[in-house]
Design a protein around this motif. Structure first.
Motif, PDB file in Angstrom:
ATOM      1  N   LEU A 204     -31.524  68.279  59.942  1.00 55.95           N
ATOM      2  CA  LEU A 204     -32.842  67.705  60.202  1.00 55.95           C
ATOM      3  C   LEU A 204     -33.895  68.808  60.221  1.00 55.95           C
ATOM      4  CD1 LEU A 204     -34.489  65.137  61.067  1.00 55.95           C
ATOM      5  CD2 LEU A 204     -34.090  65.881  63.428  1.00 55.95           C
ATOM      6  N   LYS A 205     -34.982  68.553  59.496  1.00 57.48           N
ATOM      7  CA  LYS A 205     -36.107  69.483  59.510  1.00 57.48           C
ATOM      8  C   LYS A 205     -37.130  68.974  60.523  1.00 57.48           C
ATOM      9  CE  LYS A 205     -35.527  70.283  54.551  1.00 57.48           C
ATOM     10  NZ  LYS A 205     -36.155  70.067  53.220  1.00 57.48           N
ATOM     11  N   VAL A 206     -37.618  69.858  61.352  1.00 55.70           N
ATOM     12  CA  VAL A 206     -38.634  69.492  62.335  1.00 55.70           C
ATOM     13  C   VAL A 206     -39.906  70.255  62.005  1.00 55.70           C
ATOM     14  CG1 VAL A 206     -39.275  69.430  64.767  1.00 55.70           C
ATOM     15  CG2 VAL A 206     -36.887  69.066  64.102  1.00 55.70           C
TER      16      VAL A 206
ATOM     17  N   LEU B  81     -40.936  60.047  61.086  1.00 56.65           N
ATOM     18  CA  LEU B  81     -39.815  60.520  60.277  1.00 56.65           C
ATOM     19  C   LEU B  81     -40.174  60.342  58.809  1.00 56.65           C
ATOM     20  CD1 LEU B  81     -36.947  61.675  60.763  1.00 56.65           C
ATOM     21  CD2 LEU B  81     -36.084  59.382  60.265  1.00 56.65           C
ATOM     22  N   LEU B  82     -40.243  61.416  58.095  1.00 53.99           N
ATOM     23  CA  LEU B  82     -40.547  61.374  56.674  1.00 53.99           C
ATOM     24  C   LEU B  82     -39.259  61.549  55.879  1.00 53.99           C
ATOM     25  CD1 LEU B  82     -43.762  63.629  56.509  1.00 53.99           C
ATOM     26  CD2 LEU B  82     -43.578  61.176  56.976  1.00 53.99           C
ATOM     27  N   ILE B  83     -39.036  60.661  54.924  1.00 55.49           N
ATOM     28  CA  ILE B  83     -37.857  60.743  54.057  1.00 55.49           C
ATOM     29  C   ILE B  83     -38.357  60.909  52.642  1.00 55.49           C
ATOM     30  CG2 ILE B  83     -35.771  59.585  53.275  1.00 55.49           C
ATOM     31  CD1 ILE B  83     -35.838  57.978  55.869  1.00 55.49           C
ATOM     32  N   SER B  84     -37.864  61.901  51.963  1.00 49.15           N
ATOM     33  CA  SER B  84     -38.344  62.159  50.606  1.00 49.15           C
ATOM     34  C   SER B  84     -38.151  60.925  49.733  1.00 49.15           C
ATOM     35  CB  SER B  84     -37.613  63.357  49.996  1.00 49.15           C
ATOM     36  OG  SER B  84     -36.273  63.009  49.679  1.00 49.15           O
TER      37      SER B  84
ATOM     38  N   SER C 181     -30.724  61.841  54.385  1.00 53.48           N
ATOM     39  CA  SER C 181     -30.755  63.223  53.941  1.00 53.48           C
ATOM     40  C   SER C 181     -32.190  63.580  53.575  1.00 53.48           C
ATOM     41  CB  SER C 181     -29.826  63.407  52.740  1.00 53.48           C
ATOM     42  OG  SER C 181     -30.237  62.555  51.679  1.00 53.48           O
ATOM     43  N   GLU C 182     -32.474  64.868  53.583  1.00 56.02           N
ATOM     44  CA  GLU C 182     -33.819  65.362  53.277  1.00 56.02           C
ATOM     45  C   GLU C 182     -34.873  64.688  54.151  1.00 56.02           C
ATOM     46  OE1 GLU C 182     -34.798  65.747  49.114  1.00 56.02           O
ATOM     47  OE2 GLU C 182     -32.688  65.582  48.572  1.00 56.02           O
TER      48      GLU C 182
END
Length: 620
Positions: free
Chosen positions: A512-514, A528-531, A554-555
Motif C-alpha cells: 500500500l502506498k500512502v 483510496l485511489l486505484i489506478s 493492487s497499485e
C-alpha cells in the motif's frame, strides 16, 4: 466406361421427408396455406386490372380460416382465381411446381414480381406436416367445372367433380392427433397473427363449433360484425409523408404490445437498388440499467419470415423493435446463405446508415429532444459503435455524456471545458452512490466529471480511447485533479513517511502506498485511489467469473488529507497504540468502502470497531 442417366424421386419417400424436414416449425403450414390463398386473390385482382377478366360478383376479397374441433378440420377458403382440373394436376400433383412462378412468367411484362408471394411450389405440401388427409375444392374464374382433389399422404390422389359453386378454393386439412393443438381456436388464431399479421388480404378466423347464444327472452344476442385478424395495409407500406405521429405510436403499441410510447422512429422506404420498407422504433427504457429485449420482425411481401435475423439486421439494432420487409430475401433460406450473401450485407449497411442519419438529424435539428432521449438510446448507440465501425465513425461527434451537473455535452465540449486543468483526462463516475464523496468534492471545486454507469460503458471507454489516442478516461477515484489541491503548499515529507510507516505496519500491507496531500476540502479525511489500469484488470477478472470482492486492490494509493482534523491529530498527538490501530484501520476501511464492498470478515471487523469507537465516545 462412362454412363449417364436421370435422377429419380420415389414418391413413397417424399411425404415423410416433407413432414419431418420441409420446415423446422410445424406451425409454418399456416403461413404457407394462407399465403397461397392470398396469392390466388392477388392473381385474380391483377387479371381484372389488366382487363383479362371481370369480377361479376363484386364481393369483397377475403380469406376465411374455419376451425372445426369436432370434425378435426381446418379449412382455408379464398375467393381468388380458382383452378381448373388441368391446373390442379399441374400445380398440385407436380411437387415443387410453382403456380406463382408460372403466373409471373406468363404476365411478366404487365406486373411487378413483388406483387405475388409464393415462388417455390412446396408451400401447399406443408399441410401434410399437420394433416393426414388434405382435400381441395376449387372453381376457376374461367367457368370450367369445379374440381375436387384429395390425398391421404400416400402415393396416390383422387380427382373428381367438386361441390364449390363460387369462384375460389377451399383447402380442407384433416388434422392428425399429434397436431390437434391447432384445432384450438385461440392457438390457431395466435399462430395466424404471428405469420399473417400483415398479409395483403383481409383474413377472418371462424370457430365452427361456437354456438349462437340466446337471451332469457329467447332472442339471439347481437353479434358484432367480424373483424379481420390482420392488417392488410400496415403503416410501413405507406409513404412517411402519409403517416401521422399518432399512427406511428398506435402501430407500435399494437404490433409489439408495448404501451409505453416509443422515443422516436425511423421509417425505411427504399426502392433502389433493392426494395425495402419498414419502421424501426427506439423504445423507452424504464431506468438506465435496463437492457431491453428488442424484436425486429423480418417480412417478405408482408409475410412473416423470422425474428431477429442478425445477418440481415445489424446486430446492435436487434435491441430495437421494428418491422423490416424486403421481398428480395427468400421466405426459406439458410443462415449460412445469408452470411455469405453480398446483397444481404448491402441491406444491413443501408439500415445502419439510415439509423445514423436519423440520429444525427435529431442532434442537429431537435437537440433538446435528443438530449431528453439520451439516457434511453445511449446503450443502443454505444453498442452500435462497438459492433459497427462505419456507424461509430459517423456517430462519434454526436455521442453525449451526462455530467455530474446534469448537463449533456459531447466529448469535444468536455475537453474544451477542462483543458486548463485535466490535460485531456476525462473523469467519470461509474457508481453514483459509492463515489458520492468524490462527486461532492468535484462539485465543491467546480470540476467536471461525467456519468458512465451502464454495464456497456466499461467496453465503450476502451473503444473511445482507441478512437481518440490522446484522451484518457479515468474513474473519479483513480487520480486527484490538481484543482482539488491547495495551491502553493508543500508536503512535509517526514510526516508523510511517518504516516506511511504507521499505516503499512498496522494494516500489514507493505504494497500500500500512502500519500499526504493538502486538499481544499475538509470533509474527506482519506481517499483510496486505484489506478485505472489496475481497476480495469479487476473488472475483466469479474467478467470471467473470478471473485474479486474484498480483494486488496493492487497499485492502490491511500491519500490522507492533511487539511482534515483527524489526520492532523493522528500525526501530531501522542496517542496510545490501540487508538492508533483503531484510527488507521477505520480510515482505511472508510476509504475502501467508497471503492468496493467489504468482504464478510472485513465488514464484521468494521462494525465491531464502530461499536468500540462509540463506546469510547460515550464513556469519555
Amino acid at each position: 466406361m462412362s454412363k449417364q442417366g436421370n435422377l429419380s424421386i420415389h414418391s413413397e419417400n417424399i411425404f415423410p421427408i416433407i413432414k419431418k424436414w420441409l420446415y423446422s416449425d410445424h406451425d409454418i403450414f399456416v403461413r404457407e396455406i394462407i399465403s397461397n390463398a392470398c396469392d390466388a386473390i392477388l392473381k385474380f385482382r391483377k387479371l381484372c386490372d389488366m382487363g383479362e377478366t371481370t369480377d361479376e360478383t363484386q364481393t369483397p376479397f377475403e380469406v376465411t380460416v374455419t376451425v372445426n374441433e369436432k370434425e378435426s378440420t381446418i379449412t382455408v377458403s379464398d375467393n381468388g382465381i380458382g383452378m381448373t382440373e388441368e391446373e390442379v394436376e399441374k400445380y398440385i400433383t407436380q411437387i415443387a411446381f410453382s403456380g406463382a412462378e408460372d403466373f409471373l412468367n406468363k404476365y411478366q411484362d404487365k406486373m411487378d414480381k413483388e406483387q405475388i408471394i409464393g415462388h417455390f411450389g412446396l408451400g401447399f405440401y406443408s399441410s401434410f406436416m399437420v394433416a393426414d388427409t388434405v382435400e381441395i375444392d376449387t372453381l376457376s374464374y374461367t367457368g370450367a367445372p369445379s374440381v375436387h382433389w384429395s390425398c391421404d399422404g400416400g402415393t396416390t390422389y383422387e380427382l373428381s367433380e367438386g361441390k364449390r359453386t363460387t369462384r375460389g378454393t377451399d383447402i380442407i386439412l384433416h388434422v392428425t392427433e399429434e397436431s390437434k393443438e391447432f384445432l384450438n381456436f385461440y392457438t390457431l388464431s395466435s399462430t395466424i397473427e404471428k405469420y399473417c399479421n400483415f398479409m395483403p388480404v383481409p383474413i377472418y378466423v371462424v370457430d365452427a363449433n361456437k354456438e349462437t347464444t340466446t337471451s332469457a327472452e329467447g332472442e339471439e344476442n347481437t353479434v358484432e360484425a367480424p373483424k379481420p385478424i390482420n392488417d392488410p395495409i400496415p403503416l410501413y407500406t405507406k409513404k412517411p409523408s402519409e403517416c401521422t405521429d399518432e399512427e406511428y405510436k398506435t402501430f407500435y403499441s399494437k404490433t409489439f404490445m408495448d404501451y409505453n410510447e416509443p422515443l422516436f422512429w425511423i421509417h425505411l422506404d427504399m426502392d433502389y437498388p433493392f426494395n425495402l420498407k419498414g419502421i424501426l422504433y427506439f423504445p423507452k427504457l424504464h431506468n438506465e440499467y435496463e437492457m431491453v429485449e428488442g424484436k425486429i420482425k423480418l417480412y417478405n411481401n408482408q409475410v412473416f419470415v423470422a425474428d431477429n435475423i442478425k445477418e440481415v439486421i445489424p446486430e446492435f439494432l436487434l435491441l430495437l423493435k421494428g418491422i423490416v420487409d424486403c421481398p428480395d430475401i427468400p421466405l426459406n433460406v439458410s443462415r449460412s446463405f445469408l452470411q455469405n450473401d453480398g446483397f444481404v450485407k448491402k441491406i444491413s449497411d443501408y439500415i445502419t446508415k439510415k439509423v445514423a442519419d436519423k440520429l444525427i438529424s435529431l442532434y442537429k435539428k431537435e437537440l433538446d429532444h435528443y438530449k431528453s432521449c439520451w439516457d434511453s438510446i445511449s446503450p443502443f448507440i454505444k453498442y452500435g459503435c462497438l459492433r459497427e465501425e462505419k456507424f461509430s465513425t459517423k456517430m462519434k461527434d454526436y455521442i453525449l455524456y451526462k455530467t455530474i451537473d446534469d448537463e449533456y455535452i459531447t466529448l469535444n465540449d468536455y475537453l474544451e471545458k477542462v483543458k486548463d486543468t485535466n490535460e485531456n483526462k476525462v473523469f467519470y463516475v461509474s457508481d453514483k452512490e459509492k463515489q458520492s464523496q468524490y462527486v461532492t468534492m468535484f462539485k465543491e471545486n467546480n470540476l467536471s466529471a461525467i456519468y458512465l454507469t451502464h454495464p456497456i460503458d466499461s467496453s465503450f471507454i476502451s473503444h473511445m480511447e482507441m478512437q481518440n489516442k490522446d484522451v484518457k478516461f479515468m474513474r473519479i477515484d483513480a487520480d486527484i485533479s490538481s484543482a482539488l489541491k491547495e495551491e502553493n503548499t508543500a508536503i512535509d515529507t517526514a510526516k508523510e513517511e511517518k504516516l506511511n510507516t504507521l499505516f503499512t505496519s498496522i494494516l500489514n500491507n507493505d504494497k500500500l502506498k500512502v500519500k499526504l496531500e493538502t486538499l481544499k476540502s475538509q470533509t474527506v479525511p482519506s481517499m483510496l485511489l486505484i489506478s485505472e489500469e489496475s481497476r480495469r484488470m479487476q473488472e475483466m477478472m469479474k467478467l470471467y467469473g473470478m471473485d474479486t470482492n474484498g480483494m486488496p486492490p493492487s497499485e492502490a494509493t491511500l491519500v490522507l488529507n492533511e487539511n482534515h482534523p483527524l489526520i492532523t491529530a493522528l500525526s501530531t498527538k501522542d496517542l496510545d497504540e490501540h487508538t492508533k490501530e483503531l484510527a488507521c484501520k477505520h480510515l482505511y476501511d472508510l476509504a475502501l468502502i467508497a471503492n468496493q464492498s467489504l468482504s464478510a470478515d472485513a465488514m464484521q471487523a468494521f462494525l465491531q470497531r464502530n461499536n468500540e469507537l462509540l463506546m469510547a465516545l460515550l464513556n469519555k
